[in-house]
Design a protein around this motif. Sequence first.
Motif, PDB file in Angstrom:
ATOM      1  N   THR A  94      -8.848   7.672  30.647  1.00  0.00           N
ATOM      2  CA  THR A  94     -10.239   7.623  30.187  1.00  0.00           C
ATOM      3  C   THR A  94     -10.496   8.506  28.966  1.00  0.00           C
ATOM      4  N   PRO A  95      -9.988   9.760  28.913  1.00  0.00           N
ATOM      5  CA  PRO A  95     -10.250  10.566  27.709  1.00  0.00           C
ATOM      6  C   PRO A  95      -9.733   9.916  26.433  1.00  0.00           C
ATOM      7  N   TYR A  96      -8.613   9.208  26.500  1.00  0.00           N
ATOM      8  CA  TYR A  96      -8.082   8.548  25.316  1.00  0.00           C
ATOM      9  C   TYR A  96      -8.988   7.398  24.890  1.00  0.00           C
ATOM     10  N   GLU A  97      -9.415   6.604  25.849  1.00  0.00           N
ATOM     11  CA  GLU A  97     -10.296   5.491  25.510  1.00  0.00           C
ATOM     12  C   GLU A  97     -11.624   5.991  24.943  1.00  0.00           C
ATOM     13  N   VAL A  98     -12.179   7.040  25.554  1.00  0.00           N
ATOM     14  CA  VAL A  98     -13.443   7.600  25.065  1.00  0.00           C
ATOM     15  C   VAL A  98     -13.278   8.121  23.642  1.00  0.00           C
ATOM     16  N   ILE A 132     -14.570   7.677  17.959  1.00  0.00           N
ATOM     17  CA  ILE A 132     -14.119   7.743  16.570  1.00  0.00           C
ATOM     18  C   ILE A 132     -14.436   6.436  15.849  1.00  0.00           C
ATOM     19  N   ALA A 133     -14.227   5.314  16.511  1.00  0.00           N
ATOM     20  CA  ALA A 133     -14.547   4.018  15.901  1.00  0.00           C
ATOM     21  C   ALA A 133     -16.041   3.907  15.628  1.00  0.00           C
ATOM     22  N   SER A 144     -11.563  16.728  15.840  1.00  0.00           N
ATOM     23  CA  SER A 144     -11.440  17.515  17.066  1.00  0.00           C
ATOM     24  C   SER A 144     -11.012  16.633  18.232  1.00  0.00           C
ATOM     25  N   ARG A 145     -11.571  15.427  18.299  1.00  0.00           N
ATOM     26  CA  ARG A 145     -11.163  14.515  19.373  1.00  0.00           C
ATOM     27  C   ARG A 145      -9.688  14.162  19.260  1.00  0.00           C
ATOM     28  N   ALA A 146      -9.242  13.872  18.032  1.00  0.00           N
ATOM     29  CA  ALA A 146      -7.834  13.500  17.856  1.00  0.00           C
ATOM     30  C   ALA A 146      -6.908  14.670  18.186  1.00  0.00           C
TER      31      ALA A 146
END
Length: 443
Positions: free
Chosen positions: A286-290, A295-296, A385-387
Amino acid sequence: MDLRPHSPVVVALRLCLYALFAGLLAFAAARADGPATVAAALGTGAVLARGALSPAVRRSRRAATGWVAALTASWLVLLALSPDALWAAFPLYFLQLHLLPVRWSLPAVGATAAAAVAGFVGHGAPLTPGAFIGPLLGAAVAVATVLGYEALYRESERRRELIEELVATRAELAEAERAAGTLAERERLAREIHDTLAQGLSSIQLLLRAAQRELPAGSPAAAHIEQARATAQDNLAEARRFVRALTPPDLERGSLAGALERLCASAAGATAVRFSLSGAPAELPTPYEVALLRIAQSALGNTLRHARAGRAEITLTFMDTAVALDVVDDGIGFASGDPGAPGARTAARPQSTADGAADSTADGAMESTADGAADGGFGLPAMRSRARSLGGTLTVESAPGQGTAVAVTLPYPPAADTGQHRAATKASSPSLPLPLPLSRSRA
């Protein structure tokens, strides 16, 4: 003019105007030299009272026009009988300007002024400049006063509408910020539960399962270990249910690819947005999908707001060891590091260097030049930061007139290979397996 009672002040002024008109008619009747003049003054007063008390005059343009015409005609009769009716022309100017449309009110005022001059001269008054200047000056003052007030009123209405729009916009912005804060907190809680409780319970299960294998047959502790393992499994399922319940609504209705496709389909504006999927889709945590979805959304939002692009494309690529997301547009682009570039939204992420201070300085410089122009300095840092929190990279490429490309690459998490790794470990050695990591670095 406008028939609406603009304010209590205007209503009071209108009543004063009626009172002035009635007083001037009484003055003409008092100075009358015959019953015909008195009758004409009373008749004009009756017409005035009928219109002042009639609600139809305030609501209907046609009724107001008819009343002004009747009042003007009765005043002309009085003017033909008495020169003192000349003074009633001044309040009549204001009534004509207030109740008639502009294309009729100005000619009506001019005709009334000409009739006043003619009536004054026709009753034997000497032909002096004052005979012309008085009525004409009164008409000019009335026109300037009413038209000036109407201009001020229209400006006040525009300001009122702008204020109402501003208040509504602020309310919408506050609601959007609350919703964004709620979603961000939900994502944070889901990430924390996944990275701590869920991983810890999974490790406890593995340890208890390994302990079961080491127990001798018929051991009295086997039942307690089995009960502990079942409890851990139930709590792990509950933790995963919490994580699913806290995921963003866009991901609740399907996969990441479906959410990105809906994002492209819902994009508004002149930019045509297309989604494409490459490679065999793999199930992501889930964290990766979020992270990829957010980002998109951020990159596409910048494209729609600033790029003036005709086309944009979001591509999700599943590779052997990583997943990549690309957001590309054919917009105006910008020169990296140019603070004055129109549409500057992001700046190219510097290549990783050994010198952390240099990387931080470069990031800060580019964020202050590019992101500050459009996203208040938070768009690119948030995406980066997310990446970084997931061990990935974010790069931005752009040039004036050549569009912009935002690329994010996230390596598959160790949990993606956990099943294969666990199977290989069980087949090769009966020793105690390593527990899953309990935490990951987070922004």
